[in-house]
Design a protein around this motif. Structure first.
Motif, mmCIF file in Angstrom:
data_model
loop_
_atom_site.group_PDB
_atom_site.id
_atom_site.type_symbol
_atom_site.label_atom_id
_atom_site.label_comp_id
_atom_site.label_asym_id
_atom_site.label_seq_id
_atom_site.Cartn_x
_atom_site.Cartn_y
_atom_site.Cartn_z
ATOM 1 N N TYR A 81 0.820 -1.210 0.000
ATOM 2 C CA TYR A 81 0.000 0.000 0.000
ATOM 3 C C TYR A 81 0.855 1.262 0.000
ATOM 4 O O TYR A 81 0.475 2.279 -0.598
ATOM 5 C CB TYR A 81 -0.966 -0.037 1.186
ATOM 6 N N GLY A 82 2.026 1.206 0.637
ATOM 7 C CA GLY A 82 2.924 2.357 0.610
ATOM 8 C C GLY A 82 3.440 2.638 -0.785
ATOM 9 O O GLY A 82 3.628 3.799 -1.166
ATOM 10 N N ILE A 83 3.677 1.593 -1.574
ATOM 11 C CA ILE A 83 4.105 1.786 -2.960
ATOM 12 C C ILE A 83 2.962 2.372 -3.776
ATOM 13 O O ILE A 83 3.166 3.261 -4.616
ATOM 14 C CB ILE A 83 4.576 0.451 -3.558
ATOM 15 N N LEU A 84 1.749 1.914 -3.520
ATOM 16 C CA LEU A 84 0.592 2.455 -4.238
ATOM 17 C C LEU A 84 0.334 3.911 -3.862
ATOM 18 O O LEU A 84 -0.207 4.673 -4.671
ATOM 19 C CB LEU A 84 -0.638 1.596 -3.956
ATOM 20 N N ASP A 85 0.730 4.317 -2.659
ATOM 21 C CA ASP A 85 0.645 5.743 -2.299
ATOM 22 C C ASP A 85 1.516 6.577 -3.228
ATOM 23 O O ASP A 85 1.116 7.661 -3.686
ATOM 24 C CB ASP A 85 1.089 5.953 -0.846
ATOM 25 N N SER B 168 14.650 5.260 -1.992
ATOM 26 C CA SER B 168 15.284 4.810 -3.233
ATOM 27 C C SER B 168 14.717 3.467 -3.655
ATOM 28 O O SER B 168 14.603 3.181 -4.855
ATOM 29 C CB SER B 168 16.803 4.720 -3.066
ATOM 30 N N SER B 169 14.366 2.623 -2.691
ATOM 31 C CA SER B 169 13.738 1.356 -3.070
ATOM 32 C C SER B 169 12.365 1.607 -3.670
ATOM 33 O O SER B 169 11.938 0.889 -4.585
ATOM 34 C CB SER B 169 13.626 0.416 -1.862
ATOM 35 N N GLN B 170 11.674 2.647 -3.197
ATOM 36 C CA GLN B 170 10.403 3.013 -3.806
ATOM 37 C C GLN B 170 10.606 3.383 -5.284
ATOM 38 O O GLN B 170 9.810 3.025 -6.155
ATOM 39 C CB GLN B 170 9.777 4.200 -3.066
ATOM 40 N N VAL B 171 11.689 4.105 -5.543
ATOM 41 C CA VAL B 171 12.027 4.461 -6.923
ATOM 42 C C VAL B 171 12.312 3.206 -7.736
ATOM 43 O O VAL B 171 11.817 3.024 -8.857
ATOM 44 C CB VAL B 171 13.245 5.406 -6.954
ATOM 45 N N TYR B 172 13.112 2.318 -7.163
ATOM 46 C CA TYR B 172 13.489 1.088 -7.851
ATOM 47 C C TYR B 172 12.265 0.202 -8.116
ATOM 48 O O TYR B 172 12.153 -0.421 -9.175
ATOM 49 C CB TYR B 172 14.524 0.359 -7.006
ATOM 50 N N LEU C 215 21.964 -6.819 0.755
ATOM 51 C CA LEU C 215 20.670 -6.352 0.264
ATOM 52 C C LEU C 215 19.522 -6.800 1.146
ATOM 53 O O LEU C 215 18.534 -6.084 1.313
ATOM 54 C CB LEU C 215 20.472 -6.853 -1.170
ATOM 55 N N ALA C 216 19.617 -7.991 1.718
ATOM 56 C CA ALA C 216 18.510 -8.527 2.515
ATOM 57 C C ALA C 216 18.260 -7.738 3.785
ATOM 58 O O ALA C 216 17.149 -7.773 4.323
ATOM 59 C CB ALA C 216 18.782 -9.985 2.871
ATOM 60 N N GLY C 217 19.256 -7.012 4.268
ATOM 61 C CA GLY C 217 19.107 -6.344 5.549
ATOM 62 C C GLY C 217 19.046 -4.843 5.488
ATOM 63 O O GLY C 217 19.109 -4.182 6.518
ATOM 64 N N ILE C 218 18.931 -4.272 4.285
ATOM 65 C CA ILE C 218 18.861 -2.823 4.191
ATOM 66 C C ILE C 218 17.515 -2.400 3.643
ATOM 67 O O ILE C 218 16.669 -3.224 3.282
ATOM 68 C CB ILE C 218 20.014 -2.256 3.330
ATOM 69 N N ALA C 219 17.320 -1.112 3.543
ATOM 70 C CA ALA C 219 15.997 -0.576 3.232
ATOM 71 C C ALA C 219 15.522 -0.897 1.836
ATOM 72 O O ALA C 219 14.327 -0.809 1.559
ATOM 73 C CB ALA C 219 16.001 0.939 3.436
ATOM 74 N N THR C 220 16.432 -1.270 0.945
ATOM 75 C CA THR C 220 16.011 -1.575 -0.422
ATOM 76 C C THR C 220 15.520 -3.011 -0.570
ATOM 77 O O THR C 220 15.302 -3.483 -1.676
ATOM 78 C CB THR C 220 17.164 -1.335 -1.402
ATOM 79 N N SER C 221 15.330 -3.718 0.526
ATOM 80 C CA SER C 221 14.925 -5.112 0.454
ATOM 81 C C SER C 221 13.416 -5.261 0.329
ATOM 82 O O SER C 221 12.649 -4.305 0.428
ATOM 83 C CB SER C 221 15.420 -5.871 1.687
ATOM 84 N N TYR C 222 13.002 -6.508 0.113
ATOM 85 C CA TYR C 222 11.591 -6.857 0.066
ATOM 86 C C TYR C 222 11.445 -8.244 0.672
ATOM 87 O O TYR C 222 12.429 -8.873 1.075
ATOM 88 C CB TYR C 222 11.062 -6.829 -1.373
ATOM 89 N N THR C 223 10.235 -8.759 0.735
ATOM 90 C CA THR C 223 10.010 -10.095 1.257
ATOM 91 C C THR C 223 9.108 -10.859 0.308
ATOM 92 O O THR C 223 8.417 -10.268 -0.527
ATOM 93 C CB THR C 223 9.383 -10.026 2.664
ATOM 94 N N ASN C 224 9.115 -12.192 0.405
ATOM 95 C CA ASN C 224 8.221 -12.960 -0.440
ATOM 96 C C ASN C 224 6.836 -13.052 0.204
ATOM 97 O O ASN C 224 6.658 -12.754 1.388
ATOM 98 C CB ASN C 224 8.798 -14.346 -0.758
ATOM 99 N N MET C 225 5.850 -13.472 -0.560
ATOM 100 C CA MET C 225 4.475 -13.444 -0.091
ATOM 101 C C MET C 225 4.247 -14.385 1.083
ATOM 102 O O MET C 225 3.534 -14.039 2.030
ATOM 103 C CB MET C 225 3.521 -13.779 -1.244
ATOM 104 N N SER C 226 4.834 -15.574 1.069
ATOM 105 C CA SER C 226 4.590 -16.516 2.163
ATOM 106 C C SER C 226 5.072 -15.961 3.493
ATOM 107 O O SER C 226 4.377 -16.067 4.516
ATOM 108 C CB SER C 226 5.263 -17.860 1.866
ATOM 109 N N VAL D 32 8.878 14.060 -15.667
ATOM 110 C CA VAL D 32 8.789 13.762 -14.244
ATOM 111 C C VAL D 32 9.916 12.805 -13.861
ATOM 112 O O VAL D 32 10.025 11.708 -14.418
ATOM 113 C CB VAL D 32 7.431 13.139 -13.877
ATOM 114 N N THR D 33 10.757 13.238 -12.941
ATOM 115 C CA THR D 33 11.810 12.386 -12.390
ATOM 116 C C THR D 33 11.382 11.930 -11.003
ATOM 117 O O THR D 33 10.991 12.745 -10.166
ATOM 118 C CB THR D 33 13.142 13.139 -12.297
ATOM 119 N N LEU D 34 11.450 10.633 -10.782
ATOM 120 C CA LEU D 34 11.133 10.059 -9.479
ATOM 121 C C LEU D 34 12.443 9.851 -8.732
ATOM 122 O O LEU D 34 13.358 9.180 -9.236
ATOM 123 C CB LEU D 34 10.399 8.735 -9.666
ATOM 124 N N ALA D 35 12.559 10.454 -7.553
ATOM 125 C CA ALA D 35 13.814 10.414 -6.803
ATOM 126 C C ALA D 35 13.545 10.022 -5.366
ATOM 127 O O ALA D 35 12.443 10.221 -4.837
ATOM 128 C CB ALA D 35 14.513 11.773 -6.853
#
Length: 553
Positions: free
Chosen positions: A186-190, A221-225, A254-265, A212-215
């Motif tokens: 939902y934060g990405i959709l914001d 930055s992960s939101q940008v990515y 990468l797994a432990g910084i802000a640019t990470s994500y998680t799998n659905m399970s 439009v540049t997204l920064a």
């Protein structure tokens, strides 16, 4: 708030066209901004600027209240207003235990524009801050960048459990509305909703919706990515800047910084645990609880396996509520997007800071700790590692000081090599240029070096907003002029070298993009401006060998 900048409008008005004092009709209702700079501020911090058209519009809602029945949904349309909104104060931040002025009615944005009228067609930069931060932060106030004729937009978005809760019931809701079993982003959709708002409204503020540049920085930055990799964002932005951002998918950090994500399970497991923790069993019941109740546990961390990462690698980001690979908003892993190509093949700037991602002037490891952690990390590559990053001098005398220096050198090289490796791989499936940088300047008056976030106020030209916090010198303002000119040029032309933004002494050093042949250089920004090697060839080979022993992210 530094220097009470939102009331700098009290200075004398400049006798020429501008947007402050005018009522501007947005898609939800009329707004009126204010004159942002007064003459004394211009004279002190922008001596080459005799006048300013910069108007600010703060706290403009771009979606409905996210509370109660609107929780864990894509941003909903807001009820239009008829009376003119006096956009002179920042809106509420989204829920976070780190903020005080919070509310679930937090989806609001801020605009700084130097346009003289609605026909100016200025480029637009939409800025996304780090996790649990607010758009009301002096590091990313947009007035200075606006003086370079780039409209700056900052905004608030949902984070933690409020922005990234996944749950089986929410997946079913997602399927009903999108045809995909999706939840947790939902934060990405914001952010996407902000870009939609920009497309519909920014021309009225003198902006060009086709430039439009997204920064963003860190979690921003992960939101940008994520936008680069998501088909949902196609057509809503045209360039990307990811500060402290894109890393090679084989990089274990990468797994432990802000640019990470998680799998659905994993996300579903965390979501059901969060629900049970609040003594309810359904999303309906969870939506009936108060914001204050939901803040409890909303920023939980994974423990156990993370302990040595947090202490030894200084990631500091083991949050469990973060973006989710849902095959809809985030359809692919980072490695898959490199192989198959991004959803949005746009020019990119990305890079890292000297003293972040494990590197710091405050590093304090014993020789034994250095050897233990690095042996644990590098395994069968350890002998090569210690040969290239030794903890002893030419006489083979071991030293804690040398060990600390070696630790930091390896951490910095890993960041540089990770950005370079990603950029090299980028060209296998994308055609847009990618520019990488290495920020080296330590702001004065502190002991953290070129720390995480330290580049932002130089890149966005906001030293004026932080001058009562740090003792900036003339050199800092010279660095700011070069750094912000690259960012402004990129917003104007999608190339940091061209756009006419630089007004300082001499010329702006040329910044070459990375190339498909893998030339091992990066653009240093800060203490020096120019190309520098990413590391010694043997060090590059070692770290790349280490990367390719890992499972890609």
């Amino acid at each position: 708030m530094a220097k009470s900048l939102c009331v700098l409008a009290l200075g004398a008005a400049v006798a020429q066209a501008q947007l402050w004092g005018q009522t501007i009709e947005t898609s939800y209702g009329p707004v009126e901004g204010f004159q942002y700079f007064n003459e004394s501020t211009l004279k002190e911090y922008f001596p080459n600027t005799s006048h300013s058209n910069v108007a600010a519009f703060l706290g403009i809602p771009f979606a409905a209240d996210t509370g109660f029945q609107n929780r864990w949904k894509a941003p909903q349309p807001r009820q239009p207003w008829k009376e003119t909104l006096n956009a002179t104060e920042f809106g509420y931040a989204c829920p976070s235990k780190y903020r005080t002025k919070i509310s679930e009615d937090c989806l609001n944005l801020n605009i700084w524009t130097n346009a003289q009228n609605a026909d100016a067609k200025l480029p637009v930069m939409v800025w996304s801050q780090g996790s649990d931060a607010t758009s009301d932060d002096s590091s990313w106030y947009g007035g200075g960048m606006a003086l370079k004729d780039v409209i700056v937009i900052t905004f608030n978005r949902r984070d933690d459990a409020f922005g990234y809760l996944a749950h089986p019931e929410l997946n079913r809701e997602g399927f009903m509305t999108t045809g995909h079993e999706t939840s947790g982003n939902y934060g990405i959709l914001d952010q996407l909703e902000v870009l939609k708002w920009v497309q519909s409204n920014i021309a009225k503020f003198g902006g060009d919706p086709d430039r439009v540049t997204l920064a963003g920085q860190s979690f921003g930055s992960s939101q940008v990515y994520h936008a680069v990799n998501s088909p949902l964002f196609t057509g809503y932005f045209h360039g990307a800047i990811a500060e402290s951002g894109i890393r090679y998918p084989y990089d274990t950090l990468l797994a432990g910084i802000a640019t990470s994500y998680t799998n659905m399970s994993a996300a579903l497991e965390h979501g059901t645990n969060y629900t049970a923790f609040h003594n309810v069993s359904t999303i309906h019941e969870l939506r009936s609880l108060s914001m204050e109740d939901l803040l409890i546990g909303s920023q939980d961390s994974v423990d156990g396996e993370w302990i040595w990462w947090v202490t030894a690698l200084s990631t500091g980001y083991p949050l469990i509520f973060k973006p989710v690979l849902d095959d809809y908003v985030l359809p692919m892993k980072y490695i898959e997007s490199l192989i198959h190509g991004p959803a949005n093949d746009v020019p990119i700037i990305t890079g890292n800071n000297k003293d972040e991602s494990g590197a710091s002037p405050m590093t304090d490891y014993t020789v034994a700790e250095y050897e233990y952690y690095c042996s644990l990390k590098y395994g069968n590559l350890s002998s090569r590692y210690f040969n290239l990053y030794p903890d002893f001098n030419s006489s083979h005398i071991k030293s804690k000081v040398i060990a600390d220096q070696a630790w930091n050198a390896a951490a910095r090289d890993t960041s540089l090599i990770g950005s370079w490796a990603y950029a090299t791989e980028w060209y296998k499936s994308a055609i847009s240029p990618i520019f990488t940088y290495y920020w080296t300047h330590a702001p004065p008056g502190q002991n953290q070096g070129a720390y995480h976030e330290s580049e932002i106020m130089y890149a966005l030209r906001s030293l004026y907003a932080n001058a009562d916090l740090l003792p900036f010198t003339e050199w800092d303002f010279e660095i700011q002029e070069k750094m912000s000119s690259y960012w402004a040029n990129f917003a104007k032309t999608l190339n940091p070298n061209y756009g006419g933004s630089f007004t300082g002494k001499g010329s702006l050093p040329h910044w070459s993009p990375n190339n498909a042949s893998g030339t091992q250089i990066v653009m240093e920004l800060g203490n020096h401006f120019g190309n520098v090697p990413i590391a010694k060839p043997a060090q590059v080979n070692l770290i790349m060998d280490y990367f390719h022993q890992q499972i890609p992210y």
